[in-house]
Scaffold this active site. Sequence first.
Site, mmCIF file in Angstrom:
data_model
loop_
_atom_site.group_PDB
_atom_site.id
_atom_site.type_symbol
_atom_site.label_atom_id
_atom_site.label_comp_id
_atom_site.label_asym_id
_atom_site.label_seq_id
_atom_site.Cartn_x
_atom_site.Cartn_y
_atom_site.Cartn_z
ATOM 1 C CG ASP A 70 121.870 21.842 18.639
ATOM 2 O OD1 ASP A 70 122.152 21.883 17.427
ATOM 3 O OD2 ASP A 70 121.034 22.599 19.166
ATOM 4 C CG ASP A 173 119.487 22.640 43.718
ATOM 5 O OD1 ASP A 173 119.786 22.579 44.922
ATOM 6 O OD2 ASP A 173 118.340 22.378 43.296
ATOM 7 C CB THR A 184 119.929 28.909 22.727
ATOM 8 O OG1 THR A 184 121.075 28.217 22.219
ATOM 9 C CG2 THR A 184 119.879 30.298 22.129
ATOM 10 C CB ALA A 185 122.061 25.107 26.006
#
Length: 285
Positions: A70, A173, A184-185
Amino acid sequence: MKQKFNRIGVIGKKDSERSVKTIDKLIRHLNSKGQQVILESSVNLNAGVERGDIDLIGRESDLVIVVGGDGTLLNSARELCRWDVPILGVNRGRLGFLVDVSPDCFSEIDQVISGEYIEDPRMMLDVKILSGDEVISSGSALNDTVLYKWNSARMIEFSINIDGKMLNSHRSDGLIVSTPTGSTAYALSGGGPLVHPAIDAFLLVPVCPHTLSNRPFMIGGDSTIEIIVNSDSMSYTKISCDGQVDLDLQQDVRIVITKNSKKTRLIHPTGHDFFEILRAKLRWG
């Protein structure tokens, strides 16, 4: 029957032996079918075909086949979107949410080239760093753009405006601004929702927020997101596009994120099923 493809660009992960071997087989197969092939110059393979940089491939190809993971496709998509060329991904990586063709399944590639495929346009992000009205750096992203800390344990302080109206102030952060493709990452690991890629929306996912009520938030894809980092946090804050390209930050800048005018044109074989990919990759029952 849709457009048939005759001139095929091939891009791969140049330092991956597995990818190079697959590219070699792929080119031999395409040649046997009478296809014209342009191989990306950096791929370490003596294939006896035309070679060129990614700009030439974008200009001259009817279809680009990306061999790798990907990450390889994300990098290629940012470069190729301006040429509006369709992209087919062959998986030689790990997850394969975007590169969904098996490396040995040349029958699916033949199907696509002959005009039997599903076209899947994907929204992209446009990121600008502004000092006043001057753009000092810019980039694009298919998955996400991430505000993050890099050399300090301290949290980042920043504020977010949506379409000129204040959303909130953060101590965290960082912040992930994701497309549906990027859901989806990194956004998923940050607690964000899974979003179907056809939905026109941004995801705003805080990274380890100080205030526990600071939750992931979804807004329309035509919105303008403006992030202003507190001056005390600027020295240890960076922003990245798809985790691959960093943009320069400095004091008194605004980060402005909008929908890119271009889309990535993903191509899938006719049997493509987004929900089946989710079940396989996320190991659902």
